[in-house]
Design a protein around this motif. Structure first.
Motif, PDB file in Angstrom:
ATOM      1  N   ARG A  68       1.178  -1.251   0.386  1.00  0.00           N
ATOM      2  CA  ARG A  68       0.018   0.268  -0.044  1.00  0.00           C
ATOM      3  C   ARG A  68       0.892   1.287   0.169  1.00  0.00           C
ATOM      4  NH1 ARG A  68      -3.345  -3.730   3.435  1.00  0.00           N
ATOM      5  NH2 ARG A  68      -1.985  -2.124   4.858  1.00  0.00           N
ATOM      6  N   ILE A  69       1.915   1.235   0.150  1.00  0.00           N
ATOM      7  CA  ILE A  69       3.079   2.339   0.243  1.00  0.00           C
ATOM      8  C   ILE A  69       3.177   3.336  -1.503  1.00  0.00           C
ATOM      9  CG2 ILE A  69       5.213   3.236   0.797  1.00  0.00           C
ATOM     10  CD1 ILE A  69       5.236   1.230   3.091  1.00  0.00           C
ATOM     11  N   SER A  70       3.109   4.009  -1.705  1.00  0.00           N
ATOM     12  CA  SER A  70       3.913   4.121  -3.436  1.00  0.00           C
ATOM     13  C   SER A  70       4.815   4.782  -2.866  1.00  0.00           C
ATOM     14  CB  SER A  70       2.317   5.235  -3.801  1.00  0.00           C
ATOM     15  OG  SER A  70       1.986   6.392  -2.947  1.00  0.00           O
ATOM     16  N   HIS A  71       5.379   5.576  -1.508  1.00  0.00           N
ATOM     17  CA  HIS A  71       6.723   6.039  -2.189  1.00  0.00           C
ATOM     18  C   HIS A  71       7.384   6.312  -1.301  1.00  0.00           C
ATOM     19  CE1 HIS A  71       9.813   9.800  -2.981  1.00  0.00           C
ATOM     20  NE2 HIS A  71       9.483   9.397  -1.701  1.00  0.00           N
ATOM     21  N   LEU A  72       8.755   5.947  -0.332  1.00  0.00           N
ATOM     22  CA  LEU A  72       9.213   6.101   0.684  1.00  0.00           C
ATOM     23  C   LEU A  72      10.333   6.978   1.009  1.00  0.00           C
ATOM     24  CD1 LEU A  72       8.555   4.468   4.004  1.00  0.00           C
ATOM     25  CD2 LEU A  72      10.016   2.434   2.366  1.00  0.00           C
ATOM     26  N   ASP A  73      10.787   7.018   1.889  1.00  0.00           N
ATOM     27  CA  ASP A  73      12.236   7.991   1.812  1.00  0.00           C
ATOM     28  C   ASP A  73      13.529   6.868   2.915  1.00  0.00           C
ATOM     29  OD1 ASP A  73      12.412  10.180  -0.200  1.00  0.00           O
ATOM     30  OD2 ASP A  73      10.270   9.993   1.069  1.00  0.00           O
ATOM     31  N   ALA A  74      12.471   6.391   4.245  1.00  0.00           N
ATOM     32  CA  ALA A  74      13.096   6.605   5.059  1.00  0.00           C
ATOM     33  C   ALA A  74      12.556   5.402   5.792  1.00  0.00           C
ATOM     34  CB  ALA A  74      13.705   7.206   5.698  1.00  0.00           C
ATOM     35  N   ILE A  75      13.283   4.204   6.557  1.00  0.00           N
ATOM     36  CA  ILE A  75      12.720   3.196   7.309  1.00  0.00           C
ATOM     37  C   ILE A  75      13.689   3.286   8.016  1.00  0.00           C
ATOM     38  CG2 ILE A  75      11.488   1.260   5.927  1.00  0.00           C
ATOM     39  CD1 ILE A  75      13.678   0.030   6.274  1.00  0.00           C
ATOM     40  N   LEU A 109      11.243  -7.104   5.880  1.00  0.00           N
ATOM     41  CA  LEU A 109      10.963  -5.946   6.185  1.00  0.00           C
ATOM     42  C   LEU A 109      11.574  -4.873   5.134  1.00  0.00           C
ATOM     43  CD1 LEU A 109       8.946  -3.091   6.222  1.00  0.00           C
ATOM     44  CD2 LEU A 109      10.002  -2.967   8.701  1.00  0.00           C
ATOM     45  N   ILE A 110      13.159  -5.009   5.602  1.00  0.00           N
ATOM     46  CA  ILE A 110      13.855  -4.749   4.915  1.00  0.00           C
ATOM     47  C   ILE A 110      13.753  -4.896   2.879  1.00  0.00           C
ATOM     48  CG2 ILE A 110      16.708  -4.091   3.396  1.00  0.00           C
ATOM     49  CD1 ILE A 110      17.055  -4.503   7.012  1.00  0.00           C
ATOM     50  N   ARG A 111      14.435  -6.020   3.012  1.00  0.00           N
ATOM     51  CA  ARG A 111      13.797  -6.891   1.805  1.00  0.00           C
ATOM     52  C   ARG A 111      12.668  -6.697   0.495  1.00  0.00           C
ATOM     53  NH1 ARG A 111      10.791 -11.225   0.412  1.00  0.00           N
ATOM     54  NH2 ARG A 111      10.664 -11.406   2.808  1.00  0.00           N
ATOM     55  N   MET A 112      11.369  -6.187   1.411  1.00  0.00           N
ATOM     56  CA  MET A 112       9.939  -5.798   0.960  1.00  0.00           C
ATOM     57  C   MET A 112      10.343  -3.976   0.781  1.00  0.00           C
ATOM     58  SD  MET A 112       7.239  -8.068   2.993  1.00  0.00           S
ATOM     59  CE  MET A 112       7.790  -9.491   3.794  1.00  0.00           C
ATOM     60  N   THR A 113      10.890  -3.048   1.507  1.00  0.00           N
ATOM     61  CA  THR A 113      10.778  -2.350   1.325  1.00  0.00           C
ATOM     62  C   THR A 113      12.182  -1.564   0.636  1.00  0.00           C
ATOM     63  OG1 THR A 113      12.177  -1.596   3.132  1.00  0.00           O
ATOM     64  CG2 THR A 113       9.210  -2.055   3.020  1.00  0.00           C
ATOM     65  N   PRO A 115      12.879  -1.900  -3.465  1.00  0.00           N
ATOM     66  CA  PRO A 115      12.594  -1.301  -4.080  1.00  0.00           C
ATOM     67  C   PRO A 115      12.156  -0.157  -3.982  1.00  0.00           C
ATOM     68  CG  PRO A 115      11.633  -4.076  -3.865  1.00  0.00           C
ATOM     69  CD  PRO A 115      12.156  -3.277  -2.738  1.00  0.00           C
ATOM     70  N   LEU A 116      11.851   0.163  -2.771  1.00  0.00           N
ATOM     71  CA  LEU A 116      11.046   2.033  -2.882  1.00  0.00           C
ATOM     72  C   LEU A 116      12.548   2.570  -2.184  1.00  0.00           C
ATOM     73  CD1 LEU A 116       7.614   1.412  -1.024  1.00  0.00           C
ATOM     74  CD2 LEU A 116       8.041   2.273  -3.370  1.00  0.00           C
ATOM     75  N   LEU A 117      12.819   2.698  -1.399  1.00  0.00           N
ATOM     76  CA  LEU A 117      14.768   3.257  -0.681  1.00  0.00           C
ATOM     77  C   LEU A 117      15.409   3.155  -2.169  1.00  0.00           C
ATOM     78  CD1 LEU A 117      14.244   0.903   2.104  1.00  0.00           C
ATOM     79  CD2 LEU A 117      13.385   3.659   1.989  1.00  0.00           C
ATOM     80  N   ARG A 118      15.480   2.230  -2.831  1.00  0.00           N
ATOM     81  CA  ARG A 118      16.450   2.776  -3.967  1.00  0.00           C
ATOM     82  C   ARG A 118      15.920   3.341  -5.318  1.00  0.00           C
ATOM     83  NH1 ARG A 118      16.942  -3.867  -4.969  1.00  0.00           N
ATOM     84  NH2 ARG A 118      18.943  -4.679  -3.432  1.00  0.00           N
ATOM     85  N   GLU A 119      14.566   3.286  -5.603  1.00  0.00           N
ATOM     86  CA  GLU A 119      14.002   4.496  -6.278  1.00  0.00           C
ATOM     87  C   GLU A 119      14.993   5.823  -5.132  1.00  0.00           C
ATOM     88  OE1 GLU A 119       9.834   5.717  -8.001  1.00  0.00           O
ATOM     89  OE2 GLU A 119       9.889   4.178  -6.841  1.00  0.00           O
ATOM     90  N   SER A 120      14.014   5.436  -4.467  1.00  0.00           N
ATOM     91  CA  SER A 120      14.085   7.832  -3.281  1.00  0.00           C
ATOM     92  C   SER A 120      15.192   7.689  -3.553  1.00  0.00           C
ATOM     93  CB  SER A 120      13.490   7.433  -2.444  1.00  0.00           C
ATOM     94  OG  SER A 120      13.464   6.662  -1.687  1.00  0.00           O
ATOM     95  N   ARG A 121      16.792   6.530  -3.719  1.00  0.00           N
ATOM     96  CA  ARG A 121      17.445   6.651  -2.973  1.00  0.00           C
ATOM     97  C   ARG A 121      17.691   7.353  -1.510  1.00  0.00           C
ATOM     98  NH1 ARG A 121      21.521   6.685  -6.904  1.00  0.00           N
ATOM     99  NH2 ARG A 121      23.141   7.318  -5.079  1.00  0.00           N
ATOM    100  N   GLY A 122      16.953   6.731  -0.562  1.00  0.00           N
ATOM    101  CA  GLY A 122      17.148   6.302   0.665  1.00  0.00           C
ATOM    102  C   GLY A 122      17.921   6.184   1.878  1.00  0.00           C
ATOM    103  N   GLN A 123      17.201   6.362   3.142  1.00  0.00           N
ATOM    104  CA  GLN A 123      18.136   5.081   4.036  1.00  0.00           C
ATOM    105  C   GLN A 123      16.911   4.581   4.579  1.00  0.00           C
ATOM    106  OE1 GLN A 123      17.844   9.956   5.065  1.00  0.00           O
ATOM    107  NE2 GLN A 123      20.333   8.848   6.019  1.00  0.00           N
ATOM    108  N   VAL A 124      17.721   3.293   5.342  1.00  0.00           N
ATOM    109  CA  VAL A 124      17.379   2.336   6.254  1.00  0.00           C
ATOM    110  C   VAL A 124      18.190   3.078   8.195  1.00  0.00           C
ATOM    111  CG1 VAL A 124      17.497   0.250   7.626  1.00  0.00           C
ATOM    112  CG2 VAL A 124      17.214   0.643   4.666  1.00  0.00           C
ATOM    113  N   GLU A 159      25.886  -3.884   0.811  1.00  0.00           N
ATOM    114  CA  GLU A 159      25.905  -4.199  -0.232  1.00  0.00           C
ATOM    115  C   GLU A 159      24.558  -2.877  -1.303  1.00  0.00           C
ATOM    116  OE1 GLU A 159      24.050  -8.315   1.439  1.00  0.00           O
ATOM    117  OE2 GLU A 159      22.312  -7.094   0.950  1.00  0.00           O
ATOM    118  N   GLU A 160      24.465  -1.949  -0.602  1.00  0.00           N
ATOM    119  CA  GLU A 160      23.441  -0.790  -0.879  1.00  0.00           C
ATOM    120  C   GLU A 160      24.049   0.070  -0.749  1.00  0.00           C
ATOM    121  OE1 GLU A 160      20.449  -1.079  -2.687  1.00  0.00           O
ATOM    122  OE2 GLU A 160      20.315  -3.032  -1.906  1.00  0.00           O
ATOM    123  N   ARG A 161      25.582   0.258  -1.047  1.00  0.00           N
ATOM    124  CA  ARG A 161      26.721   1.410  -0.889  1.00  0.00           C
ATOM    125  C   ARG A 161      26.317   2.241  -2.058  1.00  0.00           C
ATOM    126  NH1 ARG A 161      29.799   3.266   2.635  1.00  0.00           N
ATOM    127  NH2 ARG A 161      29.885   1.333   4.216  1.00  0.00           N
ATOM    128  N   GLY A 162      26.102   3.491  -2.078  1.00  0.00           N
ATOM    129  CA  GLY A 162      25.851   4.238  -2.892  1.00  0.00           C
ATOM    130  C   GLY A 162      24.407   4.535  -3.907  1.00  0.00           C
TER     131      GLY A 162
END
Length: 225
Positions: A68-75, A109-113, A115-124, A159-162
């Motif tokens: 149900r989340i369309s956009h996400l910048d951080a978890i 939760l990380i695995r599922m989110t 794709p959204l975090l990569r798209e926004s160049r977000g943060q965990v 794994e996600e550096r950059g």
């Protein structure tokens, strides 16, 4: 100006609620929790927020909530559990409960989110613990879960550096209901002034989220004075 969207798990009380309060004025928050009532009461008090209600340990339920989340910048991985128990007295079911929420659910939760975090160049941002570095009598199961969470975020960072920035925050003892239960179980006198305030950790989370984009605050240890 569009607000960044941040998912805060365990957002209805303790450190999670303090994080939501701290970020509310500047971010759109997804307030995580298992109770629609408790999450709803928090959402109603925030400037820009919506509920994220699910049991993180149930993959199908979690997947539906994430869908149900369309956009996400951080978890902010704040949800977790703790209990004091020796290795000899911790049975199979206790190990499953501890690792199920504190490690496996976080990985799901990380695995599922991602794709959204990569798209926004977000943060965990993981709320770990001092027990993610040290263990002792009665803290073996909890520390094992927090050591594992640190291993998870260390690997994810590389794994996600950059693309996705990954931070691990390690508070010392914080004045929360969970801490009262732990200290009572250990037979210690509880004095709130001996502990960090939840708000202090929330301020650290803000600092991490607002770090310049050319750097990552990788690991932070915060101890009571």
């Amino acid at each position: 100006m569009t607000r960044k969207t941040v998912l805060v798990t365990g957002g209805s009380r303790g450190i999670g609620r303090a994080i939501c309060d701290e970020l509310s004025g500047d971010y759109h928050l997804l307030v995580g929790g298992t109770s629609s009532q408790s999450v709803g009461s928090v959402v109603a008090e925030l400037h820009s927020a919506e509920p994220f209600v699910c049991d993180l340990t149930q993959p199908d339920e979690l997947q539906k909530a994430v869908a149900r989340i369309s956009h996400l910048d951080a978890i902010v991985l704040n949800a977790g559990m703790a209990f004091s128990s020796t290795i000899a007295s911790t049975d199979h079911a206790d190990w499953q409960r501890m690792l199920g929420l504190n490690v496996i659910a976080q990985a799901d939760l990380i695995r599922m989110t991602l794709p959204l975090l990569r798209e926004s160049r977000g943060q965990v941002v993981a709320i770990n613990s001092g027990a993610g570095f040290h263990s002792g009598i009665g803290s073996g199961p909890y520390a094992a879960s927090k050591f594992a969470l640190r291993a998870l975020t260390d690997a994810l960072r590389e794994e996600e550096r950059g693309t996705v920035r990954v931070s691990s925050i390690h508070p010392g003892r914080v004045d929360t209901d969970m801490q009262v239960e732990l200290q009572t179980a250990a037979g210690r006198t509880y004095r709130p002034s001996d502990h960090l305030k939840p708000y202090s950790i929330a301020r650290v989370v803000r600092t991490v989220l607002e770090a310049p984009e050319d750097g990552t605050v990788e690991v932070v240890s915060v101890r009571p004075i």
